[in-house]
Write an enzyme that holds these catalytic residues in place. Sequence first.
Site, mmCIF file in Angstrom:
data_model
loop_
_atom_site.group_PDB
_atom_site.id
_atom_site.type_symbol
_atom_site.label_atom_id
_atom_site.label_comp_id
_atom_site.label_asym_id
_atom_site.label_seq_id
_atom_site.Cartn_x
_atom_site.Cartn_y
_atom_site.Cartn_z
ATOM 1 N N HIS A 179 6.524 1.702 -0.272
ATOM 2 C CA HIS A 179 6.658 3.158 -0.149
ATOM 3 C C HIS A 179 6.412 3.764 -1.522
ATOM 4 C CE1 HIS A 179 8.054 7.111 0.762
ATOM 5 N NE2 HIS A 179 9.205 7.003 0.139
ATOM 6 N N HIS A 201 5.084 7.705 -3.640
ATOM 7 C CA HIS A 201 4.785 9.134 -3.532
ATOM 8 C C HIS A 201 3.504 9.392 -4.333
ATOM 9 C CE1 HIS A 201 8.544 10.758 -1.641
ATOM 10 N NE2 HIS A 201 8.921 9.530 -1.957
ATOM 11 N N ASP A 208 -13.746 -0.114 5.613
ATOM 12 C CA ASP A 208 -13.541 -1.508 5.209
ATOM 13 C C ASP A 208 -12.088 -1.949 5.382
ATOM 14 O OD1 ASP A 208 -16.134 -2.184 4.513
ATOM 15 O OD2 ASP A 208 -15.889 -1.639 2.401
ATOM 16 N N HIS A 220 6.512 14.063 3.848
ATOM 17 C CA HIS A 220 7.199 13.077 3.001
ATOM 18 C C HIS A 220 6.185 12.377 2.100
ATOM 19 C CE1 HIS A 220 10.348 9.545 2.948
ATOM 20 N NE2 HIS A 220 9.966 9.920 1.740
ATOM 21 N N TYR A 222 -17.546 -11.323 5.583
ATOM 22 C CA TYR A 222 -17.358 -10.822 4.224
ATOM 23 C C TYR A 222 -16.564 -11.844 3.417
ATOM 24 C CZ TYR A 222 -15.714 -7.951 0.345
ATOM 25 O OH TYR A 222 -15.400 -7.474 -0.905
#
Length: 230
Positions: A95, A97, A120, A169, A227
């Site tokens: 998480h 910001h 991708d 958020h 790939y």
Amino acid sequence: MSFKELKRQVFEANLELVKRDLVIYTFGNVSQIDRDAGVVAIKPSGVSYEDMKADDIVIVDLENNIVEGKLRPSSDTKTHTHLYRHFDTIGGVTHTHSTYATAWAQAKLPIPCLGTTHADFVHGFIPCTGELTNDQIKRDYEEETGVQITDTYEGIDPNAAPMVVVAGHAPFTWGKNAAQSVYHAAILEEVAKMAYLTRTLNPNSDPLKQAVMDKHYLRKHGKDAYYGQK
């Protein structure tokens, strides 16, 4: 895996957020689950990255009880454990910001797939959740943030879109372990920046053609992916 090794991996993943300019001060947190042991290691709440030590990482169970650690776990712990309980293939959660991904979250907009860089890594748009209701906010905010995310993923494969922006958020990302969840956080921030700049240059820019989107995603992640190296 020993608790010591689990803490080390989560500690290093948290420091990677700083190296990638995804956090400032005490923003953000990374966790990793040991499903065999039924525990999650996560950053302690409000501890700066400069001061944090590997031993400061807190171990909790999936019901958010502290198993090992002297500090309080991240205030977002209940969101992390909710994701682990509902997305049973993931091993790490991040998480942040970070600026551009958070801007899309604050605008309450999903991030459209406008080019092959996005394709991708995510097969389609990057979801934006709905907003929490007043009742959800009053109940258990961090747990309900997890609900907010998993409700958004009804009908969406969390492995095909390992990143989300939470309305009003900020972003959450996940992966097979803590390190990969941070990798996805870095990719999300770059893709969010590209999408913002593209729509600034041309507000009417269309999403990438579906056939090109499919090609780029499946050549990296499909059953016949080619790939990279074997």
